[in-house]
Each structure stands twice: as C-alpha cells, then as structure tokens.
Design a protein around this motif. Structure first.
Motif, PDB file in Angstrom:
ATOM      1  N   SER A   1      -0.526  17.978  21.422  1.00 55.89           N
ATOM      2  CA  SER A   1      -0.271  16.421  20.822  1.00 55.89           C
ATOM      3  C   SER A   1       0.191  16.569  19.475  1.00 55.89           C
ATOM      4  O   SER A   1       0.271  15.646  18.837  1.00 55.89           O
ATOM      5  N   LEU A   2       1.080  17.790  19.257  1.00 51.36           N
ATOM      6  CA  LEU A   2       1.720  17.933  18.147  1.00 51.36           C
ATOM      7  C   LEU A   2       2.919  17.303  18.075  1.00 51.36           C
ATOM      8  O   LEU A   2       3.576  17.307  19.414  1.00 51.36           O
ATOM      9  N   PRO A   3       3.741  17.067  17.001  1.00 53.84           N
ATOM     10  CA  PRO A   3       5.405  16.726  17.021  1.00 53.84           C
ATOM     11  C   PRO A   3       5.957  17.930  17.349  1.00 53.84           C
ATOM     12  O   PRO A   3       7.400  17.693  17.305  1.00 53.84           O
ATOM     13  N   GLU A   4       5.640  19.099  17.471  1.00 54.80           N
ATOM     14  CA  GLU A   4       6.419  20.584  17.693  1.00 54.80           C
ATOM     15  C   GLU A   4       6.043  21.078  18.924  1.00 54.80           C
ATOM     16  O   GLU A   4       4.773  21.210  19.189  1.00 54.80           O
ATOM     17  N   THR A   5       6.965  21.888  19.508  1.00 60.68           N
ATOM     18  CA  THR A   5       6.521  22.767  20.577  1.00 60.68           C
ATOM     19  C   THR A   5       5.590  23.855  19.809  1.00 60.68           C
ATOM     20  O   THR A   5       5.905  24.390  18.962  1.00 60.68           O
ATOM     21  N   SER A   6       4.539  24.334  20.785  1.00 60.33           N
ATOM     22  CA  SER A   6       3.711  25.285  20.469  1.00 60.33           C
ATOM     23  C   SER A   6       3.504  26.436  21.716  1.00 60.33           C
ATOM     24  O   SER A   6       4.142  26.278  22.693  1.00 60.33           O
ATOM     25  N   SER A   7       2.468  27.237  21.406  1.00 66.75           N
ATOM     26  CA  SER A   7       2.006  27.808  22.592  1.00 66.75           C
ATOM     27  C   SER A   7       0.555  28.508  21.968  1.00 66.75           C
ATOM     28  O   SER A   7       0.202  28.211  20.997  1.00 66.75           O
ATOM     29  N   VAL A   8      -0.317  28.936  23.021  1.00 69.81           N
ATOM     30  CA  VAL A   8      -1.383  29.455  22.504  1.00 69.81           C
ATOM     31  C   VAL A   8      -1.624  30.779  23.549  1.00 69.81           C
ATOM     32  O   VAL A   8      -1.640  30.714  24.478  1.00 69.81           O
ATOM     33  N   HIS A   9      -1.497  31.658  22.619  1.00 68.13           N
ATOM     34  CA  HIS A   9      -1.862  33.275  23.009  1.00 68.13           C
ATOM     35  C   HIS A   9      -3.289  33.621  22.729  1.00 68.13           C
ATOM     36  O   HIS A   9      -4.051  33.300  21.793  1.00 68.13           O
ATOM     37  N   TRP A  10      -3.772  34.432  23.738  1.00 65.63           N
ATOM     38  CA  TRP A  10      -5.146  35.031  23.961  1.00 65.63           C
ATOM     39  C   TRP A  10      -5.135  36.502  23.297  1.00 65.63           C
ATOM     40  O   TRP A  10      -4.990  37.237  24.349  1.00 65.63           O
ATOM     41  N   HIS A  11      -5.107  36.618  22.020  1.00 66.06           N
ATOM     42  CA  HIS A  11      -5.094  37.697  21.315  1.00 66.06           C
ATOM     43  C   HIS A  11      -6.498  38.556  22.001  1.00 66.06           C
ATOM     44  O   HIS A  11      -7.468  38.332  21.651  1.00 66.06           O
ATOM     45  N   GLY A  12      -5.977  39.836  22.305  1.00 63.46           N
ATOM     46  CA  GLY A  12      -6.691  40.805  22.974  1.00 63.46           C
ATOM     47  C   GLY A  12      -7.325  40.866  24.269  1.00 63.46           C
ATOM     48  O   GLY A  12      -7.765  41.566  24.760  1.00 63.46           O
ATOM     49  N   MET A  13      -6.648  39.681  24.879  1.00 66.58           N
ATOM     50  CA  MET A  13      -7.290  39.448  26.200  1.00 66.58           C
ATOM     51  C   MET A  13      -6.338  40.291  27.273  1.00 66.58           C
ATOM     52  O   MET A  13      -4.921  40.338  27.245  1.00 66.58           O
ATOM     53  N   HIS A  14      -6.909  40.989  28.324  1.00 70.00           N
ATOM     54  CA  HIS A  14      -6.091  41.449  29.428  1.00 70.00           C
ATOM     55  C   HIS A  14      -5.773  40.388  30.470  1.00 70.00           C
ATOM     56  O   HIS A  14      -6.809  40.145  30.973  1.00 70.00           O
ATOM     57  N   LEU A  15      -4.608  40.151  30.710  1.00 72.13           N
ATOM     58  CA  LEU A  15      -4.367  39.118  31.772  1.00 72.13           C
ATOM     59  C   LEU A  15      -2.833  39.240  32.004  1.00 72.13           C
ATOM     60  O   LEU A  15      -2.036  39.717  31.466  1.00 72.13           O
ATOM     61  N   PRO A  16      -2.485  38.461  33.238  1.00 73.72           N
ATOM     62  CA  PRO A  16      -0.960  38.534  33.617  1.00 73.72           C
ATOM     63  C   PRO A  16      -0.133  37.935  32.428  1.00 73.72           C
ATOM     64  O   PRO A  16      -0.626  36.872  31.743  1.00 73.72           O
ATOM     65  N   ALA A  17       1.059  38.486  32.387  1.00 79.36           N
ATOM     66  CA  ALA A  17       1.986  37.953  31.272  1.00 79.36           C
ATOM     67  C   ALA A  17       2.178  36.662  31.284  1.00 79.36           C
ATOM     68  O   ALA A  17       2.536  36.152  30.113  1.00 79.36           O
ATOM     69  N   ALA A  18       2.154  35.815  32.465  1.00 81.00           N
ATOM     70  CA  ALA A  18       2.565  34.570  32.596  1.00 81.00           C
ATOM     71  C   ALA A  18       1.549  33.885  31.992  1.00 81.00           C
ATOM     72  O   ALA A  18       1.822  32.451  31.771  1.00 81.00           O
ATOM     73  N   MET A  19       0.383  34.318  31.779  1.00 78.17           N
ATOM     74  CA  MET A  19      -0.748  33.482  31.311  1.00 78.17           C
ATOM     75  C   MET A  19      -1.096  33.875  29.894  1.00 78.17           C
ATOM     76  O   MET A  19      -2.068  33.284  28.859  1.00 78.17           O
ATOM     77  N   ASP A  20      -0.312  34.816  29.413  1.00 79.82           N
ATOM     78  CA  ASP A  20      -0.570  35.316  27.939  1.00 79.82           C
ATOM     79  C   ASP A  20      -0.420  34.411  26.771  1.00 79.82           C
ATOM     80  O   ASP A  20      -0.869  34.493  25.588  1.00 79.82           O
ATOM     81  N   GLY A  21       0.642  33.410  27.000  1.00 82.02           N
ATOM     82  CA  GLY A  21       0.858  32.470  25.769  1.00 82.02           C
ATOM     83  C   GLY A  21       1.732  32.728  24.641  1.00 82.02           C
ATOM     84  O   GLY A  21       1.734  32.220  23.709  1.00 82.02           O
TER      85      GLY A  21
END
Ligand code: C2O
Ligand code: CU
Length: 431
Positions: A55-75
């Motif tokens: 809901s921000l006026p800019e593009t962002s992303s959310v990364h799960w720092h330290g998490m072992h997960l598929p690259a497409a879910m990494d954020g």
C-alpha cells in the motif's frame, strides 16, 4: 491457520507516522502498523503463506533474511511488488530454530525502504530448542531487541542523506530499539534471553553492559550454538543477529550499551564509519523480586561441521568500490551456478579499507577462518551474514540443498545497504 493447516500471515506495507522525539511526529513506513512489523513465528515443518500487500506509493519487495526457501519465494529484487499489488509466497519451513528477519529488497532502493521503518523478526521454533531449559516467554523473558540508528532533521523527519565523508551511507546519532527512542525494559525474571538484531543500514554495534557483566551467547544468525559462550563484548554488523542470556539481581538497574566497534580500517575511515561512537542501547530495571529461571545447560544442539574436504569449488569474492570482483550488480546477469547438494567454500576479501560485510541468501554457512585464524566462539555456529575486515579474508563453507531453479537467482551482497544499492551485490542460481 487456514482449512488446509497452512500458517497464513498478512503483511501490509503502508505509510504512517510516529512520535519518536518530543515535538513533530516522524513520517514512517511500516508493516501493518506505523513502524517495523509484527514478529512472525513458525515451527519447523509448518507450511507458511504470507500475503504481502503493498500500500505504498512505490514498488517494494519483502525478503526473508536467513530463510532456506525456493528462489522464487525469496523476496529479492526479482519479486518486486508494485503499488496496490499483493504477492503471496509460500514455503515449508525446514531449518533449525533461529532468529531470522524480513525486510524490503527492491532493486536500488533497499536502504530507503528499510530506513523508513520496514523490517520485522521471523522466529523459527523446533523440537531441539523446545527441549532445552531456555527462557522462551515472548516479551517477558524472551525479548526482541531490534537496534537501529536514525538521523532526524530539524522537523523530526528521518534524514537519510548519505554522510559526506563516508561511503557507507547514513549514520544516525539517535538509537531506536524496537522503534522506541530512549527505551527501558522491566525485568521480572532472573535470566532474560535477548534476540539482538542489528537492523541498521550501516552502523556496527559492539554490545556490552555498563558494569561489564557477561552476555552469554546461545545463538548466532541461523540457530543455536553447540554450547553457550560467555563474553563481555559482542559485535554485530548490519543484518547479523545473536541470542544472548543475561542474568539480573533483584532491584538493580543496568544499561546495555554499544562501545566503539572494531572496524580495522584506517584511522580516518573508521572514524567516519562510527568507530569512535558510543550509545546507550537499552536500560534494564529489575523488579524487587525476580522469578527464578532454570540454569543454562552446558551444551545446546549439535552443529555438525560441513564436510569441507568434499568441497567441489572455492570461489573468491573481492569487495571494492561498490563492486564484487570488479562487477556491479546487474539484474540480467547470473554470476554463476552452483550444484544442488554440493559443498562450496567461499573466500571473501575486503580490498578497500571501507566497512563491508557479506550476506548470502538461501543458505546458512559456517565460518572456517577469519584472517587465517579459527573464528571466535560466537561465530562458530550457523551464519548468513559476516563482517569482513580489511586485510582479514573470511572463508565460509555452505551446502546448497533442496531447491533448484535455473532461471531465478539468489543474491549475495554487502549488507551495508547503501553498498548493496550501489552495486555491491551478485546473483547465483542453484542447478
Ligand atoms: Cu537482509 Cu539480501 O538481505
Ligand atoms: Cu560494503
């Protein structure tokens, strides 16, 4: 949990404001609230879904720092979430109990988004941790301590203008802990577990108590150590975490501080990177009577050394002038591929005298040596971020398991966010 037993979280990135200092409120960004975000918590084996709504006026992303997960879910920067969009990654948590965190990772704008307030903890629980007699009542004797420095302008707004003399971006002269300026904590138990996160863009902290009492380190970035390790000083660079146990006596007041950190550059460079700076971080006020806590065990969990003699490759990463091995980050260039299940050794070298550290997505690594010497005990567990001093190359070992994707990369980069945004980042795929 939904009908299928999946653990569902909703995170909304939004604008807000908060009164950190007397006078004007500060315009902020936060997850769900005004500043920072909720602590997410899952058990090993849980299937997690996070609905990330921007809901921000800019593009962002959310990364799960330290998490072992598929690259497409990494954020990372390839999972950009445009304004008004919702991104819903899902994965099964499969790694040891640890204090992880989440934050935006948009291409070239991570520093700004984190500085405005977007960050939160992601705690992983497991049976091995649950079987140990450790403090674990969240907010009572198991307390998150997210440490961030901020600079304010004359109107109390965050000032993220990069320091003129320094190449590290912004260094603030006010410390916020969990989004509070000048905080204290009421202590009601004899032992308290602190989950420390250096959530700052550039500042390095050397944590120590005002009376020099020990901090007993029980966990590093990726989980519990093999055994508790008592120390009087604990240094964390941006992105690093540690869990420590501290003992209190009834009725006392004691302050957690940050002493001048060891930066090991030259005199001038260290100075402009905060090498002389001291802060009060958090005051502890112990009640007149404290509930008993179980004594700390002598050993914690198994941390089996990776089979370094089976390593298939040694790669070298030279960090210098916003570049790794002379290249700046390029979204369309994959720097290399690694083989699933293979063990690799990475050697990271800080070529300039500037401040750098190094973070790798998807994996937890083991530090083999720093400047040719065995790592100190507090770095002997699982790590995903490590400080890299000038003249002291860091060798780490890691194994890439489970997830392959020839097209979607994971990142590695310096976690000084201005460096990351300026190009000190690369991409690899697991094949
Ligand atoms: Cu904490 Cu690539 O990030
Ligand atoms: Cu750097």
């Amino acid at each position: 949990r939904d009908a299928d037993g999946r653990l569902v979280f909703d995170l909304q990135l939004k604008e807000g404001s908060r009164r950190f200092l007397p006078g004007e409120s500060t315009r902020t960004w936060g997850f769900n609230g005004d500043y920072l975000g909720p602590t997410l918590r899952a058990r090993r084996g849980d299937h997690v879904v996070v609905n990330v709504r921007n809901s921000l006026p800019e593009t962002s992303s959310v990364h799960w720092h330290g998490m072992h997960l598929p690259a497409a879910m990494d954020g990372g920067p390839h999972q950009a979430v445009a304004p008004t969009d919702t991104w819903s990654p899902e994965w099964t948590v499969d790694q040891p109990a640890a204090t992880l965190w989440y934050h935006p990772h948009p291409h070239g704008a991570t520093a700004k988004h984190v500085y405005r307030g977007l960050a939160g903890l992601f705690l992983v629980d497991d049976d091995a941790e649950a079987a140990l007699p450790l403090p674990r009542e969240y907010g009572v004797d198991d307390v998150p301590v997210v440490v961030q420095d901020r600079a304010f302008d004359g109107g109390n707004q965050f000032d993220d203008a990069p320091h003129l003399m320094s190449s590290a971006g912004v260094l603030g002269d006010h410390l916020l802990v969990n989004g509070t300026y000048g905080p204290y904590l009421d202590v009601s138990t004899r032992r308290v577990r602190l989950r420390l996160l250096n959530g700052s863009n550039a500042r390095v902290y050397q944590f120590a108590f005002s009376d020099d009492r020990p901090l007993t380190v029980i966990a590093s970035d990726g989980g519990l150590l093999a055994a508790p390790h008592a120390t009087r000083r604990l240094q964390l660079s941006p992105g690093e975490r540690a869990e420590v146990i501290v003992e209190f006596t009834p009725g006392e007041t004691v302050v957690l501080r940050s002493e001048p950190p060891e930066l090991m550059g030259d005199f001038f460079t260290d100075r402009v990177h905060g090498g002389d700076d001291r802060f009060d971080v958090l005051e502890f006020r112990a009640a007149a009577e404290l509930a008993d806590s179980p004594p700390l065990p002598d050993t914690l969990v198994e941390v089996p050394p990776l089979p370094v003699d089976e390593a298939v490759t040694t790669r070298t990463f030279e960090l210098s002038g916003f570049r790794i091995n002379k290249s700046k980050m390029d979204m369309s260039r994959i720097d290399f591929g690694v083989r699933r299940d293979s063990v690799e050794i990475w050697e990271i070298v800080n070529v300039d005298a500037s401040l750098h550290n190094f973070h790798v997505h998807d994996v937890q690594f083991q530090v083999l040596s720093i400047g040719g010497e065995a790592p100190p005990a507090e770095l002997a567990g699982w790590k995903d971020t490590v400080q890299v001093w000038h003249g002291r190359p860091v060798r780490v070992a890691m194994r890439f398991s489970d997830f392959t994707d020839p097209d979607m990369p994971y990142m590695y980069h310096c976690h000084i966010l201005y460096h990351e945004d300026s190009g000190l980042m690369g991409q690899f795929v697991v094949l």
